[in-house]
Design a protein around this motif. Structure first.
Motif, short mmCIF file in Angstrom:
data_model
loop_
_atom_site.label_atom_id
_atom_site.label_comp_id
_atom_site.label_asym_id
_atom_site.label_seq_id
_atom_site.Cartn_x
_atom_site.Cartn_y
_atom_site.Cartn_z
N ALA A 94 11.73 -6.58 5.29
CA ALA A 94 10.39 -6.58 5.87
C ALA A 94 10.08 -7.83 6.68
O ALA A 94 9.31 -7.77 7.64
N ALA A 95 10.66 -8.96 6.33
CA ALA A 95 10.37 -10.20 7.06
C ALA A 95 11.03 -10.23 8.44
O ALA A 95 10.66 -11.06 9.27
N LEU A 96 11.97 -9.33 8.68
CA LEU A 96 12.72 -9.37 9.94
C LEU A 96 12.10 -8.49 11.02
O LEU A 96 12.06 -8.87 12.19
N GLU A 97 11.63 -7.29 10.66
CA GLU A 97 11.21 -6.31 11.66
C GLU A 97 10.35 -5.24 11.00
O GLU A 97 10.70 -4.73 9.93
N ARG A 98 9.21 -4.93 11.62
CA ARG A 98 8.34 -3.90 11.05
C ARG A 98 7.89 -2.86 12.07
O ARG A 98 7.13 -1.96 11.72
N ALA A 99 8.33 -2.98 13.30
CA ALA A 99 7.83 -2.09 14.35
C ALA A 99 8.64 -0.81 14.48
O ALA A 99 8.12 0.20 14.94
N LEU A 100 9.91 -0.84 14.10
CA LEU A 100 10.77 0.33 14.27
C LEU A 100 10.39 1.46 13.31
O LEU A 100 9.89 1.21 12.21
N PRO A 101 10.62 2.71 13.72
CA PRO A 101 10.41 3.83 12.80
C PRO A 101 11.32 3.71 11.58
O PRO A 101 12.44 3.17 11.67
N VAL A 102 10.84 4.22 10.46
CA VAL A 102 11.57 4.09 9.19
C VAL A 102 11.75 5.47 8.55
O VAL A 102 10.82 6.28 8.53
N PHE A 103 12.95 5.70 8.03
CA PHE A 103 13.24 6.85 7.19
C PHE A 103 13.56 6.34 5.79
O PHE A 103 14.31 5.37 5.64
N THR A 104 13.02 6.99 4.76
CA THR A 104 13.30 6.56 3.38
C THR A 104 13.80 7.72 2.54
O THR A 104 13.50 8.89 2.81
N VAL A 105 14.53 7.38 1.50
CA VAL A 105 15.12 8.40 0.65
C VAL A 105 14.06 9.10 -0.19
O VAL A 105 14.17 10.29 -0.48
N GLY A 106 13.01 8.38 -0.59
CA GLY A 106 12.01 8.97 -1.46
C GLY A 106 10.62 8.44 -1.18
O GLY A 106 10.41 7.53 -0.37
#
Length: 238
Positions: free
Chosen positions: A69-81
């Motif tokens: 989270a400290a590196l990048e927060r603008a990109l879209p994210v996919f999560t397993v759950g």
């Protein structure tokens, strides 16, 4: 066994901190008695990450979210759950989609969505499933960022309680923790007979199958809500 109503259970929480404390709080709220004694601990790594050409990030755990989270927060994210998705939103990621399942479901979700660039898989040194392989087989460009390692922890208090017959059950949140438990208890016959082990998935239960020390049960969905539903509801105190 019918667990619709029973006495509160003494349960060994084996997962790594800080997640172990959250699980213990949920168990306490349910009326059970948790013993936090991790079999794994999380060690943060410091990889050099190149985000050029990356169009989305895939997380398979909350530990990956916290480390990234400290590196990048603008990109879209996919999560397993859904729990990992919630952690991503709390960390400031704005575009989050959850597979609400396992690594296979996550691969299917990513494959079905157009991604402008590579998918960066940010997670553990020894992941539970082969997400890169599944995505590459589907023609999705990937990169991998190893953000943390799950290393062995002693689990001393939990093992002592197990050997003394003072547990009603063990909670297992990953195949790695199950393998660790199997290694530490090889040849052990608990004084109270086979101890119930409540596992978050069939994959997490697999390393304990055939062990005379344990009777493993797997949740029907790979999340903590389904795992805790295996415990049933304690009777109210008299």
């Amino acid at each position: 066994m019918d667990r619709s109503a029973h006495a509160p259970l003494r349960l060994w929480v084996t997962r790594a901190r800080p997640g172990a404390e959250a699980t213990a709080a949920r168990l306490t709220a349910m009326g059970h008695h948790p013993l936090v004694s991790p079999l794994l601990s999380v060690r943060r790594l410091k990889p050099r990450i190149d985000l050029s050409g990356v169009g989305a990030i895939a997380f398979t755990s909350r530990n990956g979210v916290a480390a990234f989270a400290a590196l990048e927060r603008a990109l879209p994210v996919f999560t397993v759950g859904d729990a990992t998705a919630g952690a991503a939103r709390e960390a400031g990621f704005r575009h989050v989609r959850s597979a609400s399942g396992d690594v296979t479901a996550l691969a299917a979700l990513i494959t079905a969505q157009p991604v402008d660039g590579a998918v960066l898989i940010a997670g553990a040194r020894e992941p539970a499933g082969d997400l890169p392989g599944a995505l590459k087989a589907a023609g999705v460009q990937t990169r991998t960022a190893v953000l943390y390692a799950a290393v062995a922890a002693p689990g001393g208090r939990g093992l002592a309680a197990l050997k003394a017959g003072k547990l009603d059950g063990v909670l297992i949140h990953s195949p790695r923790a199950a393998r660790r438990l199997a290694d530490l208890t090889e040849g052990l016959i608990p004084p109270v007979g086979a101890v119930p082990v409540f596992c978050i998935s069939p994959a997490a239960a697999a390393p304990l199958k055939g062990s005379p020390a344990f009777a493993a049960a797997a949740a029907d969905h790979p999340d903590e809500a389904a795992l805790l539903s295996l415990l049933g509801k304690p009777r109210p105190p008299v």
